[in-house]
Design a protein around this motif. Sequence first.
Motif, PDB file in Angstrom:
ATOM      1  N   TYR A   1       5.997   2.600  -0.737  1.00 50.67           N
ATOM      2  CA  TYR A   1       5.165   1.415  -0.573  1.00 50.67           C
ATOM      3  C   TYR A   1       5.568   0.668   0.686  1.00 50.67           C
ATOM      4  N   HIS A   2       4.557   0.261   1.406  1.00 55.46           N
ATOM      5  CA  HIS A   2       4.754  -0.528   2.607  1.00 55.46           C
ATOM      6  C   HIS A   2       4.068  -1.872   2.409  1.00 55.46           C
ATOM      7  N   PHE A   3       4.812  -2.900   2.743  1.00 60.88           N
ATOM      8  CA  PHE A   3       4.238  -4.234   2.668  1.00 60.88           C
ATOM      9  C   PHE A   3       3.130  -4.301   3.696  1.00 60.88           C
TER      10      PHE A   3
ATOM     11  N   ASP B   1      -2.064   3.169  -5.830  1.00 63.82           N
ATOM     12  CA  ASP B   1      -2.443   3.121  -4.417  1.00 63.82           C
ATOM     13  C   ASP B   1      -2.139   1.758  -3.799  1.00 63.82           C
ATOM     14  N   PHE B   2      -2.258   0.708  -4.606  1.00 61.87           N
ATOM     15  CA  PHE B   2      -1.986  -0.661  -4.161  1.00 61.87           C
ATOM     16  C   PHE B   2      -1.237  -1.402  -5.256  1.00 61.87           C
TER      17      PHE B   2
ATOM     18  N   LYS C   1       0.848  -1.187   0.000  1.00 64.17           N
ATOM     19  CA  LYS C   1       0.000   0.000   0.000  1.00 64.17           C
ATOM     20  C   LYS C   1       0.887   1.242   0.000  1.00 64.17           C
ATOM     21  N   LEU C   2       0.508   2.212  -0.822  1.00 67.07           N
ATOM     22  CA  LEU C   2       1.254   3.462  -0.908  1.00 67.07           C
ATOM     23  C   LEU C   2       0.917   4.330   0.293  1.00 67.07           C
ATOM     24  N   GLU C   3       1.945   4.687   1.044  1.00 62.41           N
ATOM     25  CA  GLU C   3       1.785   5.576   2.198  1.00 62.41           C
ATOM     26  C   GLU C   3       2.938   6.576   2.190  1.00 62.41           C
TER      27      GLU C   3
END
Length: 132
Positions: free
Chosen positions: A38-40, A77-78, A32-34
């Motif tokens: 990107y964070h797993f 976004d994902f 997920k884009l934060e």
Amino acid sequence: MKKKPFILALSLLLMVLVTGCSTKEEHISIQKLENKTYHFEAYKQEIETRDAEKAKGILKNADWREYVLEKDHPKADFIFYFNDDKNEGNIAVYYVWVNPDDHVTELTRDQHKKHVKLNRDDSKTILDLLNE
């Protein structure tokens, strides 16, 4: 007389094993884009097969079109893929952009060479899968 409890216990054990083996779960990896990175987010192990199969059906039957991603296009976004497809050698990585105004999603795959814009219902199914 001692055989009855043994046979009953064995029968119960077999029923539990058969029931446990029949409920297959899908594995999915999601990023997920934060804050521009990107964070797993998840390696989801409890996605029910019917939910995953419904999402796979939507993606398979979508009207994918040839596409060229523009260089200044915002990040997705994902990013997700179905891990179980790796074993079959046909893994597809999906990039998802969410348009909250229209309640629809746009996806690319095959290194951004294919593109589709999903309707509201199909978008909801995909987003539910990603946000479970």
